[in-house]
Design a protein around this motif. Structure first.
Motif, PDB file in Angstrom:
ATOM      1  N   PHE A 284       4.010   6.187   9.123  1.00 29.93           N
ATOM      2  CA  PHE A 284       3.034   7.036   8.629  1.00 29.93           C
ATOM      3  C   PHE A 284       3.519   7.653   7.036  1.00 29.93           C
ATOM      4  CE2 PHE A 284       1.643   7.061  12.973  1.00 29.93           C
ATOM      5  CZ  PHE A 284       0.356   6.597  12.934  1.00 29.93           C
ATOM      6  N   ASN A 285       4.654   7.172   7.156  1.00 25.80           N
ATOM      7  CA  ASN A 285       5.401   7.501   5.664  1.00 25.80           C
ATOM      8  C   ASN A 285       4.771   6.913   4.386  1.00 25.80           C
ATOM      9  OD1 ASN A 285       7.690   7.382   3.246  1.00 25.80           O
ATOM     10  ND2 ASN A 285       7.902   9.403   4.503  1.00 25.80           N
ATOM     11  N   SER A 286       4.579   7.725   3.264  1.00 27.78           N
ATOM     12  CA  SER A 286       3.898   7.002   2.046  1.00 27.78           C
ATOM     13  C   SER A 286       4.706   5.893   1.821  1.00 27.78           C
ATOM     14  CB  SER A 286       3.890   8.147   1.166  1.00 27.78           C
ATOM     15  OG  SER A 286       5.020   8.617   0.814  1.00 27.78           O
ATOM     16  N   ALA A 287       5.957   5.821   1.912  1.00 32.83           N
ATOM     17  CA  ALA A 287       6.663   4.778   1.256  1.00 32.83           C
ATOM     18  C   ALA A 287       7.315   3.718   2.345  1.00 32.83           C
ATOM     19  CB  ALA A 287       7.910   5.347   0.536  1.00 32.83           C
ATOM     20  N   TYR A 288       6.484   3.546   3.594  1.00 29.36           N
ATOM     21  CA  TYR A 288       6.800   2.938   4.568  1.00 29.36           C
ATOM     22  C   TYR A 288       6.827   1.337   3.990  1.00 29.36           C
ATOM     23  CZ  TYR A 288       7.256   0.457   8.935  1.00 29.36           C
ATOM     24  OH  TYR A 288       7.797  -0.469  10.008  1.00 29.36           O
ATOM     25  N   TYR A 289       6.010   0.710   3.291  1.00 24.44           N
ATOM     26  CA  TYR A 289       6.038  -0.463   2.919  1.00 24.44           C
ATOM     27  C   TYR A 289       7.280  -0.701   2.111  1.00 24.44           C
ATOM     28  CZ  TYR A 289       5.521  -4.398  -0.047  1.00 24.44           C
ATOM     29  OH  TYR A 289       5.751  -5.616  -0.430  1.00 24.44           O
ATOM     30  N   GLU A 290       7.853   0.361   1.233  1.00 24.91           N
ATOM     31  CA  GLU A 290       9.082   0.002   0.591  1.00 24.91           C
ATOM     32  C   GLU A 290      10.347  -0.006   1.549  1.00 24.91           C
ATOM     33  OE1 GLU A 290       9.724   1.255  -3.316  1.00 24.91           O
ATOM     34  OE2 GLU A 290      11.467   2.566  -2.847  1.00 24.91           O
TER      35      GLU A 290
ATOM     36  N   GLN B  95      25.167  -1.453  19.111  1.00 24.88           N
ATOM     37  CA  GLN B  95      25.827  -1.994  18.060  1.00 24.88           C
ATOM     38  C   GLN B  95      26.227  -0.982  17.091  1.00 24.88           C
ATOM     39  OE1 GLN B  95      23.769  -5.234  15.833  1.00 24.88           O
ATOM     40  NE2 GLN B  95      25.373  -5.283  14.418  1.00 24.88           N
ATOM     41  N   ARG B  96      27.486  -0.587  16.600  1.00 23.70           N
ATOM     42  CA  ARG B  96      27.973   0.239  15.765  1.00 23.70           C
ATOM     43  C   ARG B  96      27.252   0.069  14.349  1.00 23.70           C
ATOM     44  NH1 ARG B  96      34.117   2.294  13.879  1.00 23.70           N
ATOM     45  NH2 ARG B  96      33.084   3.269  11.829  1.00 23.70           N
ATOM     46  N   VAL B  97      26.916   1.253  13.898  1.00 20.98           N
ATOM     47  CA  VAL B  97      26.424   1.409  12.568  1.00 20.98           C
ATOM     48  C   VAL B  97      27.111   1.955  11.438  1.00 20.98           C
ATOM     49  CG1 VAL B  97      24.298   2.227  11.106  1.00 20.98           C
ATOM     50  CG2 VAL B  97      23.842   1.218  13.310  1.00 20.98           C
ATOM     51  N   ASP B  98      27.529   1.367  10.467  1.00 20.72           N
ATOM     52  CA  ASP B  98      28.342   1.911   9.470  1.00 20.72           C
ATOM     53  C   ASP B  98      27.959   2.840   8.212  1.00 20.72           C
ATOM     54  OD1 ASP B  98      30.502   0.618  11.173  1.00 20.72           O
ATOM     55  OD2 ASP B  98      29.741  -0.896  10.428  1.00 20.72           O
ATOM     56  N   VAL B  99      26.804   2.061   7.742  1.00 16.50           N
ATOM     57  CA  VAL B  99      26.181   2.670   6.626  1.00 16.50           C
ATOM     58  C   VAL B  99      24.726   2.500   6.683  1.00 16.50           C
ATOM     59  CG1 VAL B  99      25.908   2.411   4.130  1.00 16.50           C
ATOM     60  CG2 VAL B  99      27.933   1.311   5.027  1.00 16.50           C
ATOM     61  N   ILE B 100      24.024   3.834   6.401  1.00 18.38           N
ATOM     62  CA  ILE B 100      22.699   4.075   6.737  1.00 18.38           C
ATOM     63  C   ILE B 100      21.919   4.522   5.377  1.00 18.38           C
ATOM     64  CG2 ILE B 100      20.764   5.514   7.844  1.00 18.38           C
ATOM     65  CD1 ILE B 100      22.933   5.863  10.039  1.00 18.38           C
ATOM     66  N   TYR B 101      21.083   3.345   4.962  1.00 16.90           N
ATOM     67  CA  TYR B 101      20.274   4.090   3.755  1.00 16.90           C
ATOM     68  C   TYR B 101      19.100   4.751   4.422  1.00 16.90           C
ATOM     69  CZ  TYR B 101      17.287   3.416  -0.292  1.00 16.90           C
ATOM     70  OH  TYR B 101      16.462   3.466  -1.504  1.00 16.90           O
ATOM     71  N   ARG B 102      19.399   5.917   4.265  1.00 11.54           N
ATOM     72  CA  ARG B 102      18.229   6.887   4.861  1.00 11.54           C
ATOM     73  C   ARG B 102      17.283   7.335   3.954  1.00 11.54           C
ATOM     74  NH1 ARG B 102      18.545  12.683   3.032  1.00 11.54           N
ATOM     75  NH2 ARG B 102      20.454  12.725   1.503  1.00 11.54           N
ATOM     76  N   ARG B 103      15.873   7.068   4.251  1.00 13.99           N
ATOM     77  CA  ARG B 103      14.769   7.545   3.562  1.00 13.99           C
ATOM     78  C   ARG B 103      14.344   8.861   4.298  1.00 13.99           C
ATOM     79  NH1 ARG B 103      13.460   3.805  -0.491  1.00 13.99           N
ATOM     80  NH2 ARG B 103      11.812   5.259  -1.087  1.00 13.99           N
TER      81      ARG B 103
ATOM     82  N   THR C 109       0.964  -1.279   0.029  1.00 17.92           N
ATOM     83  CA  THR C 109       0.024   0.047  -0.008  1.00 17.92           C
ATOM     84  C   THR C 109       0.981   1.241   0.104  1.00 17.92           C
ATOM     85  OG1 THR C 109       0.002   0.093   2.448  1.00 17.92           O
ATOM     86  CG2 THR C 109      -1.952  -1.228   1.186  1.00 17.92           C
ATOM     87  N   PHE C 110       0.285   2.556  -0.181  1.00 12.48           N
ATOM     88  CA  PHE C 110       0.939   3.582  -0.131  1.00 12.48           C
ATOM     89  C   PHE C 110      -0.048   4.653   0.578  1.00 12.48           C
ATOM     90  CE2 PHE C 110      -0.841   6.202  -3.595  1.00 12.48           C
ATOM     91  CZ  PHE C 110      -1.477   5.064  -4.185  1.00 12.48           C
ATOM     92  N   GLN C 111       0.590   5.847   1.142  1.00 12.24           N
ATOM     93  CA  GLN C 111      -0.180   6.855   1.611  1.00 12.24           C
ATOM     94  C   GLN C 111      -0.490   8.032   0.920  1.00 12.24           C
ATOM     95  OE1 GLN C 111      -1.285   6.953   5.119  1.00 12.24           O
ATOM     96  NE2 GLN C 111      -0.155   5.527   5.802  1.00 12.24           N
TER      97      GLN C 111
ATOM     98  N   CYS D 290      16.827   9.700  -3.045  1.00 17.86           N
ATOM     99  CA  CYS D 290      16.410   8.330  -2.532  1.00 17.86           C
ATOM    100  C   CYS D 290      15.129   8.066  -3.298  1.00 17.86           C
ATOM    101  CB  CYS D 290      16.280   8.386  -1.087  1.00 17.86           C
ATOM    102  SG  CYS D 290      17.771   8.425   0.009  1.00 17.86           S
ATOM    103  N   PRO D 291      15.000   7.982  -4.462  1.00 20.11           N
ATOM    104  CA  PRO D 291      13.670   7.818  -4.977  1.00 20.11           C
ATOM    105  C   PRO D 291      13.205   6.480  -4.593  1.00 20.11           C
ATOM    106  CG  PRO D 291      15.600   7.082  -6.615  1.00 20.11           C
ATOM    107  CD  PRO D 291      16.087   7.819  -5.436  1.00 20.11           C
ATOM    108  N   SER D 292      11.708   6.236  -4.821  1.00 21.10           N
ATOM    109  CA  SER D 292      10.911   5.571  -4.341  1.00 21.10           C
ATOM    110  C   SER D 292      10.339   4.535  -5.456  1.00 21.10           C
ATOM    111  CB  SER D 292       9.763   5.853  -3.434  1.00 21.10           C
ATOM    112  OG  SER D 292       8.927   6.557  -4.036  1.00 21.10           O
ATOM    113  N   GLY D 293       9.802   3.581  -5.409  1.00 19.68           N
ATOM    114  CA  GLY D 293       9.046   2.507  -6.281  1.00 19.68           C
ATOM    115  C   GLY D 293       9.765   1.398  -6.595  1.00 19.68           C
ATOM    116  N   VAL D 294      10.846   1.057  -6.193  1.00 21.10           N
ATOM    117  CA  VAL D 294      11.451  -0.243  -6.763  1.00 21.10           C
ATOM    118  C   VAL D 294      10.769  -1.431  -6.009  1.00 21.10           C
ATOM    119  CG1 VAL D 294      13.439  -0.255  -4.885  1.00 21.10           C
ATOM    120  CG2 VAL D 294      13.751  -1.360  -7.040  1.00 21.10           C
TER     121      VAL D 294
END
Length: 484
Positions: A235-241, A275-283, A62-64, A173-177
């Protein structure tokens, strides 16, 4: 009487029809598919369509949609008749979008360092200085691996001349994939037999390639990086993705409150301790990632995150400040940008674009609004677009006043004839031609790149509509790229 499936389809040579070359005559690449589908009646197809919708609902695909007064969660509309792109045609597209992504990455590096392209007079300084998406905080900084636009979404259309044109570049950070993969899964469940008739490239390897790209841009000194997907929340429109990609990569899906920064290193709270985090794919958008640097009232980001990034202790994907390069005003200069950095002619053509901040362009736009599509340079989702030949005289007057007040904010393009594709319309219980575009997904890492073999075909479900975005009532199709 139950009618054959395509009995109501009307071929119209005004537009490039991707399926039919004339009335009831499918193009060669679609002939097998056309014959298979023609074996179904409208009733058969209605049942299959209902099953596909149920599949999407059960998977939570779904999407918002944000309105003025309310927010609605909707099932992403999906059409069961796929789009086919042959191998040779795809090869041209793939080379073209990869070329653009590499050129944009070099452009971003340049404008955040020596700005040679400005000194050479190719891109005006005011275009960069006036962009709301240019981040002074990124000047002089080298992101891990030298990559800014790790993920690019390129929107293409097929014009009446049968050629592909780039409509816009999306590198924030384009969505839809996720819908690309889900469309393939849903179609296989509904019509598995049709896949035996074609040799189709896979789309299910995206998450694996995305993870490999993320790992190539790990901070120095890290052997096995911990990657996460940072989401604004449910609540973000692309949360499913967001959740789909995290699950596909086998990494944690986190919100800002799940992370903290200590001594300029980023940590994730776990039941076993930090736990240390090294790479963040941020949306999460640029201005919300760190309240200490950007919007102080942001609750979506992580205090201290940007400082950790500048110290090279964590990599943010895509890099902050990439939005300056997908500003639609910068799009105007893409042919020159490609030529300047790569020494190549663009493989994919731009749509001719008028920028309202140029005096001569503005004069043309004001005199020809009814022939043009007017777009804000910094919006997405199809919002803020005016299509000249659909406007009343009063609306044309309002558009003229708006762009005169804010010329930097608007571009204009000729009204392009988006190709049409046979699409099942529920309300009509028949197939009708509908306009489509194509969003491709390109990944760039350190010494690695990848283009998903089959993008998101978006469909304008309303008759005659040219806006394909889901937020504007659009749907999607599975996109088959054939093996050569």
């Amino acid at each position: 009487m139950d009618l054959p499936l395509f009995s109501s389809y009307r071929y119209n040579n005004t537009y490039f029809d991707e399926v039919f070359e004339k009335e009831e005559k499918a193009k060669e690449v679609y002939t097998t598919l056309f014959n298979l589908y023609s074996g179904h009646t409208i009733s058969d197809f209605k049942n299959l369509n209902e099953k596909a919708k149920a599949s999407f609902f059960n998977q939570g695909i779904t999407f918002q949609v944000y309105g003025n007064n309310e927010t609605k969660e909707k099932i992403f509309p999906f059409d069961l008749f796929p789009r086919i792109i042959d191998g040779e045609e795809w090869e041209h597209i793939e080379k073209g979008v990869l070329q653009r992504s590499k050129a944009l990455n070099l452009f971003l590096k340049d404008i955040y360092h020596d700005q040679e392209i400005i000194k050479e007079g190719i891109v005006p300084r005011e275009m960069i200085a006036s962009s709301e998406n240019y981040l002074e905080q990124m000047k002089g900084f080298d992101p891990p691996g030298g990559i800014y636009n790790h993920i690019s979404g390129t929107d293409l259309i097929k014009h009446a001349d049968g050629k592909y044109y780039v409509l816009e570049d999306n590198i924030r950070c384009p969505s839809g994939v996720s819908y690309v993969v889900c469309n393939r899964t849903a179609l296989k469940r509904a019509l598995f037999g049709v896949f035996d008739q074609y040799k189709i490239k896979t789309v299910t390897d995206y998450a694996q390639n995305l993870l490999e790209i993320l790992e190539t841009v790990k901070p120095k000194g890290v052997d096995t990086p911990t990657c996460v997907v940072l989401t604004p929340g449910v609540f973000n429109s692309a949360y499913y993705e967001h959740s789909y990609l995290a699950k596909g990569m086998g990494v944690e899906l986190v919100e800002g409150r799940d992370l903290f920064v200590e001594n300029d290193f980023v940590y994730m709270k776990t039941i076993n301790g930090p736990q240390r985090v090294d790479v963040i794919y941020r949306r999460v958008d640029d201005l919300f990632i760190d309240p200490k640097v950007f919007k102080p009232d942001s609750v979506l980001g992580v205090p201290g995150l940007f400082s950790a990034y500048l110290k090279g202790h964590v990599c943010l994907v895509n890099a902050p400040g990439t939005g300056v390069a997908d500003d639609k005003a910068i799009y105007t200069y893409m042919p020159e940008i490609i030529k300047y950095y790569l020494g190549e002619d663009p493989i994919l053509s731009n749509v001719h674009t008028y920028h309202c901040s140029r005096e001569e362009d503005m004069k043309y736009v004001l005199d020809n609004i009814e022939k043009l599509v007017i777009k804000p340079v910094d919006e997405s989702g199809g919002y803020g677009i005016s299509i000249g030949n659909r406007l009343t005289q009063e609306e044309i007057k309002e558009v003229r006043e708006t762009i005169t007040k804010h010329p930097r904010k608007y571009i204009a393009q000729p009204i392009m004839s988006l190709s049409v594709h046979a699409t099942y319309i529920e309300e009509e219980e028949s197939f009708e031609p509908r306009h489509v575009d194509l969003r491709t997904f390109t990944l760039l890492g350190q010494d690695k790149d990848f283009v998903l073999k089959g993008g998101l075909t978006r469909v304008a479900l309303k008759r005659g509509n040219l806006i394909v975005n889901s937020s504007q009532g659009g749907g999607s199709k599975d996109t088959w790229v054939l093996k050569k």
